[in-house]
Design a protein around this motif. Structure first.
Motif, PDB file in Angstrom:
ATOM      1  N   THR A  16      -6.511  -6.995  -4.088  1.00 38.12           N
ATOM      2  CA  THR A  16      -6.592  -5.599  -4.512  1.00 38.12           C
ATOM      3  C   THR A  16      -6.067  -4.704  -3.400  1.00 38.12           C
ATOM      4  OG1 THR A  16      -8.558  -6.114  -5.817  1.00 38.12           O
ATOM      5  CG2 THR A  16      -8.121  -3.801  -5.369  1.00 38.12           C
ATOM      6  N   SER A  17      -5.216  -3.759  -3.752  1.00 35.43           N
ATOM      7  CA  SER A  17      -4.624  -2.890  -2.740  1.00 35.43           C
ATOM      8  C   SER A  17      -5.697  -2.007  -2.099  1.00 35.43           C
ATOM      9  CB  SER A  17      -3.528  -2.021  -3.354  1.00 35.43           C
ATOM     10  OG  SER A  17      -4.083  -1.041  -4.197  1.00 35.43           O
ATOM     11  N   HIS A  18      -5.460  -1.642  -0.847  1.00 37.89           N
ATOM     12  CA  HIS A  18      -6.410  -0.793  -0.134  1.00 37.89           C
ATOM     13  C   HIS A  18      -6.552   0.570  -0.816  1.00 37.89           C
ATOM     14  CE1 HIS A  18      -6.457  -3.870   2.820  1.00 37.89           C
ATOM     15  NE2 HIS A  18      -5.262  -3.581   3.361  1.00 37.89           N
ATOM     16  N   THR A  19      -5.453   1.100  -1.343  1.00 39.73           N
ATOM     17  CA  THR A  19      -5.499   2.394  -2.013  1.00 39.73           C
ATOM     18  C   THR A  19      -6.426   2.358  -3.212  1.00 39.73           C
ATOM     19  OG1 THR A  19      -3.234   2.895  -1.294  1.00 39.73           O
ATOM     20  CG2 THR A  19      -4.102   4.160  -3.142  1.00 39.73           C
ATOM     21  N   ASP A  20      -6.379   1.286  -3.984  1.00 39.92           N
ATOM     22  CA  ASP A  20      -7.259   1.165  -5.147  1.00 39.92           C
ATOM     23  C   ASP A  20      -8.722   1.102  -4.724  1.00 39.92           C
ATOM     24  OD1 ASP A  20      -5.022   1.182  -6.711  1.00 39.92           O
ATOM     25  OD2 ASP A  20      -5.018  -0.964  -7.149  1.00 39.92           O
TER      26      ASP A  20
ATOM     27  N   ALA B  68       2.418   1.210   5.122  1.00 37.49           N
ATOM     28  CA  ALA B  68       3.192   0.383   4.199  1.00 37.49           C
ATOM     29  C   ALA B  68       4.682   0.697   4.262  1.00 37.49           C
ATOM     30  CB  ALA B  68       2.668   0.578   2.774  1.00 37.49           C
ATOM     31  N   VAL B  69       5.034   1.962   4.502  1.00 35.88           N
ATOM     32  CA  VAL B  69       6.441   2.355   4.485  1.00 35.88           C
ATOM     33  C   VAL B  69       7.072   2.236   5.868  1.00 35.88           C
ATOM     34  CG1 VAL B  69       7.999   4.312   4.126  1.00 35.88           C
ATOM     35  CG2 VAL B  69       6.175   3.859   2.483  1.00 35.88           C
ATOM     36  N   VAL B  70       6.393   2.727   6.887  1.00 31.44           N
ATOM     37  CA  VAL B  70       6.978   2.806   8.225  1.00 31.44           C
ATOM     38  C   VAL B  70       6.804   1.496   8.992  1.00 31.44           C
ATOM     39  CG1 VAL B  70       6.976   4.105  10.389  1.00 31.44           C
ATOM     40  CG2 VAL B  70       6.554   5.288   8.223  1.00 31.44           C
ATOM     41  N   HIS B  71       5.710   0.790   8.755  1.00 32.98           N
ATOM     42  CA  HIS B  71       5.448  -0.471   9.456  1.00 32.98           C
ATOM     43  C   HIS B  71       5.134  -1.574   8.428  1.00 32.98           C
ATOM     44  CE1 HIS B  71       5.204   1.894  13.151  1.00 32.98           C
ATOM     45  NE2 HIS B  71       4.345   2.699  12.538  1.00 32.98           N
ATOM     46  N   PRO B  72       6.128  -1.988   7.644  1.00 38.67           N
ATOM     47  CA  PRO B  72       5.871  -2.928   6.543  1.00 38.67           C
ATOM     48  C   PRO B  72       5.377  -4.302   7.018  1.00 38.67           C
ATOM     49  CG  PRO B  72       8.233  -2.596   6.868  1.00 38.67           C
ATOM     50  CD  PRO B  72       7.544  -1.592   7.712  1.00 38.67           C
ATOM     51  N   ILE B  73       5.839  -4.773   8.153  1.00 42.84           N
ATOM     52  CA  ILE B  73       5.395  -6.089   8.634  1.00 42.84           C
ATOM     53  C   ILE B  73       3.912  -6.031   9.018  1.00 42.84           C
ATOM     54  CG2 ILE B  73       5.733  -7.849  10.405  1.00 42.84           C
ATOM     55  CD1 ILE B  73       8.677  -7.084  10.496  1.00 42.84           C
ATOM     56  N   THR B  74       3.531  -4.969   9.712  1.00 48.95           N
ATOM     57  CA  THR B  74       2.111  -4.794  10.063  1.00 48.95           C
ATOM     58  C   THR B  74       1.265  -4.668   8.801  1.00 48.95           C
ATOM     59  OG1 THR B  74       2.775  -3.651  12.093  1.00 48.95           O
ATOM     60  CG2 THR B  74       0.501  -3.354  11.349  1.00 48.95           C
ATOM     61  N   TYR B  75       1.805  -3.969   7.801  1.00 53.97           N
ATOM     62  CA  TYR B  75       1.057  -3.779   6.555  1.00 53.97           C
ATOM     63  C   TYR B  75       0.808  -5.108   5.846  1.00 53.97           C
ATOM     64  CZ  TYR B  75      -0.105  -2.113   1.881  1.00 53.97           C
ATOM     65  OH  TYR B  75      -0.728  -1.889   0.676  1.00 53.97           O
TER      66      TYR B  75
ATOM     67  N   ARG C 247      -3.017  -6.875   4.826  1.00 55.26           N
ATOM     68  CA  ARG C 247      -3.474  -7.228   3.477  1.00 55.26           C
ATOM     69  C   ARG C 247      -4.291  -8.517   3.482  1.00 55.26           C
ATOM     70  NH1 ARG C 247      -1.258  -4.720  -0.897  1.00 55.26           N
ATOM     71  NH2 ARG C 247      -1.512  -6.609  -2.166  1.00 55.26           N
ATOM     72  N   LYS C 248      -4.352  -9.167   4.638  1.00 51.60           N
ATOM     73  CA  LYS C 248      -5.104 -10.412   4.739  1.00 51.60           C
ATOM     74  C   LYS C 248      -6.543 -10.110   5.160  1.00 51.60           C
ATOM     75  CE  LYS C 248      -0.879 -12.958   5.843  1.00 51.60           C
ATOM     76  NZ  LYS C 248      -0.159 -13.793   6.844  1.00 51.60           N
ATOM     77  N   THR C 249      -7.256 -11.145   5.601  1.00 49.04           N
ATOM     78  CA  THR C 249      -8.687 -11.022   5.881  1.00 49.04           C
ATOM     79  C   THR C 249      -8.992  -9.982   6.944  1.00 49.04           C
ATOM     80  OG1 THR C 249      -8.927 -13.363   5.316  1.00 49.04           O
ATOM     81  CG2 THR C 249     -10.758 -12.322   6.478  1.00 49.04           C
ATOM     82  N   SER C 250      -8.193  -9.955   8.007  1.00 53.55           N
ATOM     83  CA  SER C 250      -8.453  -9.000   9.094  1.00 53.55           C
ATOM     84  C   SER C 250      -8.307  -7.561   8.605  1.00 53.55           C
ATOM     85  CB  SER C 250      -7.507  -9.263  10.257  1.00 53.55           C
ATOM     86  OG  SER C 250      -6.148  -9.134   9.846  1.00 53.55           O
ATOM     87  N   GLY C 251      -7.275  -7.318   7.785  1.00 53.88           N
ATOM     88  CA  GLY C 251      -7.088  -5.973   7.245  1.00 53.88           C
ATOM     89  C   GLY C 251      -8.203  -5.569   6.300  1.00 53.88           C
ATOM     90  N   VAL C 252      -8.678  -6.514   5.493  1.00 49.80           N
ATOM     91  CA  VAL C 252      -9.788  -6.230   4.583  1.00 49.80           C
ATOM     92  C   VAL C 252     -11.043  -5.890   5.372  1.00 49.80           C
ATOM     93  CG1 VAL C 252     -11.295  -7.233   2.828  1.00 49.80           C
ATOM     94  CG2 VAL C 252      -8.827  -7.620   2.716  1.00 49.80           C
ATOM     95  N   ARG C 253     -11.252  -6.602   6.493  1.00 48.70           N
ATOM     96  CA  ARG C 253     -12.428  -6.316   7.328  1.00 48.70           C
ATOM     97  C   ARG C 253     -12.348  -4.912   7.925  1.00 48.70           C
ATOM     98  NH1 ARG C 253     -11.753 -10.059  10.714  1.00 48.70           N
ATOM     99  NH2 ARG C 253     -12.834 -11.683   9.538  1.00 48.70           N
ATOM    100  N   ILE C 254     -11.173  -4.536   8.416  1.00 52.83           N
ATOM    101  CA  ILE C 254     -10.993  -3.184   8.967  1.00 52.83           C
ATOM    102  C   ILE C 254     -11.210  -2.133   7.884  1.00 52.83           C
ATOM    103  CG2 ILE C 254      -9.306  -1.609   9.995  1.00 52.83           C
ATOM    104  CD1 ILE C 254      -8.055  -4.036  11.370  1.00 52.83           C
TER     105      ILE C 254
END
Length: 339
Positions: free
Chosen positions: A104-108, A168-175, A179-186
């Motif tokens: 699920t996207s962070h925006t949603d 998502a637009v300026v740093h797509p690789i970081t984005y 989207r993985k576990t670490s990003g979900v935790r943050i």
């Protein structure tokens, strides 16, 4: 003739002669105590009067302005919120039934939490209206506290949505990594902090009552607008200066993704600018109305209308992405087909 001094039994029953005070020091203590009680009573009465004035407890104009806002809020926001929750539940059920790995996207997720927070706003505005009908000041204060939760929470979710689109637009690789576990935790920690800040804002409201927390509120709005402005300008720069590594076949798809992100950020910044500038103008009118001795409640309660677009923008953007808005179905389908 000598003045007769009797032992004091009440602050009203002793002579004010200095000789009597010297003979009966307790008289002076009782007098000072009586003056302190009178001062405290006057302070409490003044605080209650200011609180009732701030809540517009006895203002027909203020009651009418807030009642019309609460009605429009229920009619517009409640169906949208229910529809967002319904679409989110459908997606969650589909993912469980098909064992899908789609994240699920962070925006949603931000939209889901903001909609949940809006239910507290609806409850608070409902309690406020019921309390005004029942003439119950305590229920009105409880409704006001619940309603105040949305002030920092809504703006924070707007900022987090803009930051997510910016990354998502300026740093797509970081984005992609986020989207993985670490990003979900943050993301979950950030959402928890927003809820804590929103609940803490009730205490800020309590400290400043019967006055508005003007300085903290406008400092918060200023910082939020600076963050959103930075995100919008960065996305606009990325849109006008594509990466040299983009292949010509993918450039159209990348540009459409950047345009959607830019439109999302600009929509959020637009409603926040309306809310910020409108509240500032209403505050100036409110102060000038109080200065000339007129009832400021109509202006104060009418300012809530400026918060309505900011409550609607994220649910509407979510439903547009989900293809649930009839007027945007064709555009959404064409946009998704080009991915």
């Amino acid at each position: 003739m000598m003045e007769r001094c009797s032992p004091p039994t009440s602050p009203h029953l002793f002579s004010t002669s200095p000789r009597c005070f010297r003979k009966h020091p307790r008289a002076l203590v009782l007098q000072r105590s009586h003056m302190s009680v009178n001062s405290s009573s006057f302070s409490n009465a003044s605080h209650i009067s200011n609180r009732r004035s701030f809540l517009c407890f006895d203002s027909p104009d203020g009651t009418f302005a807030f009642l019309t806002f609460a009605t429009a809020n229920f009619l517009l926001l409640l169906p949208l919120s229910i529809l967002v929750i319904h679409v989110g539940f459908q997606r969650w059920t589909l993912q469980r039934s098909t064992s899908s790995t789609r994240v699920t996207s962070h925006t949603d997720v931000f939209t889901y939490h903001m909609v949940a927070m809006e239910f507290f706003t609806l409850l608070g505005s409902g309690l406020y209206c019921v309390a005004d009908f029942l003439r119950n000041e305590q229920i009105m204060i409880a409704g006001f506290y619940l309603f105040s939760i949305i002030l920092p929470g809504q703006t924070n979710f707007h900022c987090m949505t803009c930051i997510e689109r910016y990354v998502a637009v300026v740093h797509p690789i970081t984005y992609l990594g986020l989207r993985k576990t670490s990003g979900v935790r943050i993301r979950n920690i950030s959402i928890g902090c927003v809820w804590l800040l929103s609940v803490g804002w009730m205490h800020v409201t309590y400290i400043h009552l019967p006055y508005l927390a003007v300085i903290p509120l406008f400092l918060f709005y200023t910082v939020s607008l600076l963050v959103i402005s930075f995100c919008s300008l960065s996305v606009l720069w990325a849109l006008r200066h594509p990466s040299p590594g983009d292949r010509s076949g993918d450039r159209v798809r990348v540009d459409q993704s950047k345009q959607r992100a830019f439109h999302t950020i600009m929509a959020i910044m637009g409603v926040l600018l309306l809310k910020f500038s409108g509240h500032l103008i209403c505050l100036v009118i409110y102060r000038s109305t109080v200065a000339v001795g007129r009832d400021p409640c109509f202006v104060l309660k009418s300012s809530f209308w400026l918060s309505l677009p900011s409550s609607l923008v994220l649910p509407l953007l979510f439903l547009q992405r989900a293809g649930k808005l009839t007027c945007c179905k064709n555009n959404t389908a064409s946009g998704q087909g080009s991915k």
